[in-house]
Scaffold this motif. Structure first.
Motif, PDB file in Angstrom:
ATOM      1  N   UNK A 125      42.789 -12.103  53.796  1.00  0.00           N
ATOM      2  CA  UNK A 125      43.461 -12.251  52.509  1.00  0.00           C
ATOM      3  C   UNK A 125      43.033 -13.456  51.723  1.00  0.00           C
ATOM      4  N   UNK A 126      41.995 -14.167  52.150  1.00  0.00           N
ATOM      5  CA  UNK A 126      41.518 -15.338  51.412  1.00  0.00           C
ATOM      6  C   UNK A 126      40.365 -14.896  50.530  1.00  0.00           C
ATOM      7  N   UNK A 127      40.485 -15.184  49.220  1.00  0.00           N
ATOM      8  CA  UNK A 127      39.442 -14.761  48.288  1.00  0.00           C
ATOM      9  C   UNK A 127      38.365 -15.819  48.277  1.00  0.00           C
ATOM     10  N   UNK A 128      37.353 -15.658  49.113  1.00  0.00           N
ATOM     11  CA  UNK A 128      36.279 -16.653  49.149  1.00  0.00           C
ATOM     12  C   UNK A 128      34.965 -15.924  49.299  1.00  0.00           C
ATOM     13  N   UNK A 129      34.096 -16.144  48.308  1.00  0.00           N
ATOM     14  CA  UNK A 129      32.785 -15.505  48.343  1.00  0.00           C
ATOM     15  C   UNK A 129      31.830 -16.422  47.612  1.00  0.00           C
ATOM     16  N   UNK A 130      30.767 -16.825  48.277  1.00  0.00           N
ATOM     17  CA  UNK A 130      29.847 -17.775  47.648  1.00  0.00           C
ATOM     18  C   UNK A 130      29.227 -17.174  46.395  1.00  0.00           C
ATOM     19  N   UNK A 131      29.086 -15.848  46.390  1.00  0.00           N
ATOM     20  CA  UNK A 131      28.503 -15.203  45.205  1.00  0.00           C
ATOM     21  C   UNK A 131      29.352 -15.442  43.966  1.00  0.00           C
ATOM     22  N   UNK A 132      30.676 -15.620  44.146  1.00  0.00           N
ATOM     23  CA  UNK A 132      31.556 -15.887  43.003  1.00  0.00           C
ATOM     24  C   UNK A 132      31.812 -17.383  42.858  1.00  0.00           C
ATOM     25  N   UNK A 133      31.996 -18.067  43.988  1.00  0.00           N
ATOM     26  CA  UNK A 133      32.409 -19.470  43.923  1.00  0.00           C
ATOM     27  C   UNK A 133      31.286 -20.368  43.433  1.00  0.00           C
ATOM     28  N   UNK A 134      30.096 -20.216  44.000  1.00  0.00           N
ATOM     29  CA  UNK A 134      28.941 -21.010  43.579  1.00  0.00           C
ATOM     30  C   UNK A 134      27.789 -20.054  43.352  1.00  0.00           C
ATOM     31  N   UNK A 135      27.778 -19.345  42.221  1.00  0.00           N
ATOM     32  CA  UNK A 135      26.785 -18.275  42.059  1.00  0.00           C
ATOM     33  C   UNK A 135      25.365 -18.806  42.171  1.00  0.00           C
ATOM     34  N   UNK A 136      24.580 -18.131  42.999  1.00  0.00           N
ATOM     35  CA  UNK A 136      23.162 -18.452  43.103  1.00  0.00           C
ATOM     36  C   UNK A 136      22.401 -17.253  42.574  1.00  0.00           C
ATOM     37  N   UNK A 137      21.081 -17.390  42.458  1.00  0.00           N
ATOM     38  CA  UNK A 137      20.253 -16.341  41.831  1.00  0.00           C
ATOM     39  C   UNK A 137      20.898 -15.914  40.508  1.00  0.00           C
TER      40      UNK A 137
END
Lengths: 349, 360
Positions: B221-233
């Motif tokens: 239930x924790x919303x954590x995704x590097x693609x959203x939090x620190x977008x790369x590419x």
């Protein structure tokens, strides 16, 4: 005193013991079912299955025979810690006990009275029940004798599983006996000549089918053999011929169980006479219907492996005691109340 | 009953290259102790002996059979950040396409293993069959099925081939339809639900405290995704959501993976539509300037961190990886306390650990 048999009686006895339903029939059944199971599951799983061994092109019909030949060539390894006598005896006892129950099942009526079965006794239902009860003890014994941790775990699971299926089976047989008023399997079949017990006792049929699947350790209930948890359960340590015997004994059991359910619920040999077979012998026609019903039951039992995950042992015990036993008791109560209308309509009793 | 020490693996049908030392009391597992190191290849040390470019195929083999693009992207991000290199737009899109295809393949593989752990072999074969379609697509894009070495320093190695776009869209449509079957066969299967639900519940607070990453963390239930939090590419240009679970049990961990496959299909469609024209590679010098850097990317199994110390030569002075499976491994002994033996494979597979990834 030994009764003196005539020549034709001796021929008949040899046919019964060696060919049908004796030695050759369970072996052939095991071979065909193993092949069918592999092909059928392969189709469900979008695979091809066995392909090359055998007479018909691209069917792999003789694959079980090839596997068996390979297994009997292998070395028999007995673990150092094992209790050797029981360890070596268990697979042989398992296959003998499993094929024994076939002797007490009536496969067809003979035209001159009597039934096509190896040994007639008026208590055949009780005898078969007793033979089925012996199987878990072989499993526990083999698991204990292997003296290996995974085998022991598998054996404990087999013993626990016994608690889940044994009582529902016995209880659903009670309502059959109330209905037919006999322990004689042949008489039970004759009682169904007008209407099959599957129609009169659908709940009992479902209970006994599920409980028998648990007894056979088929997929949703193959807890004692659970590959992902206890490697292969109680037969983990067996190799070569002993492993082949263990495997074959499971299919002997499948043969006995499907025969028994056919007799109890599906009217055994009853069915319209097939003209071609009837001309040769009326026995063949009865056997044809018997085998057809057995085949349908076998497909149903095998299908579990394609569509269900395995249950946990506590979930199975839970289901056994809170679902199957109450259902079986409900079936007994219904049978008790309705027997007075049904029994006069049943034939043969 | 006395306590039995049970050694599960490395020769066991479900553990892979792991060994678990279990304390078993009857059918109850009191304690699980993972014994890792069966696939240790010393990749971190080997990487110091090779040039940055030679390291590419090596790094890929940290997690070769599932998620090689996702694994490599973090390394490339780190080097490109040290060099101050701006990768061409088209290369960024191609990297995203390869990474997302790889994520789908990896999640399908996870679903296969999960159904094997519960004993449903049909759902082993179905997703494996459909994973093959994705691998074929990747072969069309990169020339290889499993180990691609596709992204390289300063871009990617090959451009899209003729007809790739149409083929990709066709197969994604098929996969989206096919997911319905998976739901019917596996996730909505009542027997499967009673096996997987309420097994191995990981609370959000515990998940954060233990440092769990990736789909396992999101299932709690924790919303954590590097693609959203620190977008790369170019992940900031796509419209996609982060699926999360409710209970944090094994069932949710699988369901989140299935939903992520849907989101990956969504990203892929946008990327294939928007991909700009242009060069796919920029020349990069073999020497990386002195400095140190930490980058993280979202690989299929979760956050993959790279710490690189460069000393101004052609070879890294130190390369430290923080792979997702190693970080998720800690949840396994935590969850496998006082559970039935039959739940151990389910919990282990639901965390989607890969021995190669843990050991490096």
């Amino acid at each position: 005193m030994i009764p003196i048999l005539s020549f034709s009686e001796i021929i008949e006895l040899i046919l019964k013991v060696l060919i049908f339903p004796g030695l050759a029939f369970p072996l052939l059944f095991a071979m065909i079912v193993i092949w069918f199971e592999r092909k059928f599951l392969a189709r469900i799983m979008l695979r091809i299955g066995p392909l090359h061994v055998g007479p018909l092109n691209r069917t792999g019909l003789f694959q079980p025979i090839a596997d068996f030949l390979k297994l009997i060539q292998k070395e028999i390894i007995v673990p150092d810690n094992a209790y050797k006598i029981l360890y070596n005896a268990a697979p042989i006892i398992a296959s003998i006990v499993a094929s024994m129950s076939v002797a007490f099942i009536p496969y067809a009526p003979k035209p001159d009275g009597g039934y096509w079965m190896i040994y007639y006794t008026p208590w055949s239902l009780l005898v078969i029940l007793a033979i089925f009860t012996a199987r878990p003890f072989i499993m526990v014994g083999a698991g204990w004798a292997s003296n290996s941790k995974y085998c022991t775990l598998g054996a404990i699971r087999a013993a626990l599983q016994l608690l889940a299926y044994e009582v529902p089976i016995a209880l659903s047989l009670v309502s059959i006996v109330i209905m037919s008023r006999t322990f004689d399997l042949a008489k039970i079949v004759e009682a169904q000549s007008s209407i099959w017990f599957i129609i009169l006792q659908p709940i009992g049929f479902i209970v006994i089918l599920i409980a028998m699947m648990a007894e056979l350790s088929r997929r949703p209930f193959d807890i004692p053999l659970a590959e992902q948890e206890v490697v292969f359960g109680w037969p983990t340590e067996y190799t070569g011929t002993q492993f082949a015997l263990v495997m074959v004994s499971e299919y002997f059991d499948l043969c006995a169980v499907t025969s028994l359910i056919t007799v109890l619920f599906l009217g055994g040999w009853s069915g319209p006479a097939i003209p071609i077979l009837n001309d040769v012998s009326p026995i063949l026609s009865g056997v044809f219907w018997f085998l057809l019903k057995m085949a349908i039951l076998t497909v149903i039992i095998i299908m579990g492996r394609g569509i269900y995950p395995r249950l946990r042992i506590d979930q199975l015990l839970d289901a056994g005691w809170t679902l199957l036993i109450p259902l079986a008791i409900i079936q007994i109560i219904i049978t008790l109340f309705t027997a007075q209308w049904w029994i006069p309509l049943l034939g043969g009793v | 009953m006395s306590i039995m020490k049970l050694s599960m693996g490395p020769q066991h049908p479900i553990t892979g290259h792991f060994r678990f030392i279990l304390d078993v009391d009857g059918d109850l597992v009191l304690k699980l102790e993972p014994d890792i190191g069966y696939t240790h290849r010393g990749i971190e040390k080997l990487a110091e002996k090779r040039t940055y470019l030679q390291n590419l195929p090596l790094i890929e083999r940290v997690n070769s059979y599932c998620d090689s693009v996702g694994t490599m992207l973090g390394y490339l991000e780190a080097i490109e950040e040290l060099m101050g290199l701006e990768v061409p737009e088209r290369a960024k899109y191609l990297r995203v396409i390869a990474a997302e295809l790889n994520r789908i393949a990896s999640h399908l593989y996870a679903a296969c293993l999960f159904s094997v752990a519960t004993g449903l072999e049909t759902m082993l074969m179905w997703p494996i069959n459909d994973r093959e379609l994705i691998l074929d697509l990747l072969e069309k894009l990169t020339g290889q099925r499993i180990t691609y070495t596709y992204p390289t320093i300063g871009g990617v190695r090959f451009d899209m081939s003729e007809g790739f776009k149409e083929e990709a869209l066709k197969r994604l449509d098929y996969l989206e339809k096919r997911t319905e079957d998976y739901y019917k066969m596996l996730l909505w299967n009542h027997t499967f639900q009673i096996r997987a639900k309420n097994v191995g519940i990981l609370k959000p607070s515990d998940a954060i405290r233990l440092g769990i990453v990736g789909p396992n963390l999101r299932a709690s239930g924790v919303k954590a995704d590097v693609r959203k939090d620190e977008p790369y590419e170019v992940y900031d240009r796509f419209d996609f959501s982060i699926p999360t679970g409710k209970n944090g049990d094994s069932y949710d961990r699988l369901e989140v993976r299935f939903k992520e496959v849907e989101q990956s299909i969504n990203i892929l469609r946008q990327a294939i539509k928007d991909i700009p024209k242009g060069p796919i590679k920029k020349w990069a010098p073999p020497i990386v300037p002195k400095g140190e850097v930490y980058t993280r990317v979202e690989a299929a199994r979760g956050e993959f961190g790279y710490y690189i110390v460069a000393d101004g030569t052609m070879k890294p002075y130190r390369l430290k990886m923080s792979p997702p499976s190693f970080r998720n491994l800690i949840a396994l002994p935590y969850l496998c306390r006082n559970v039935p033996l039959a739940d151990v494979p389910v919990i282990y597979i639901s965390l989607d650990l890969i021995p190669m990834d843990v050991d490096r």
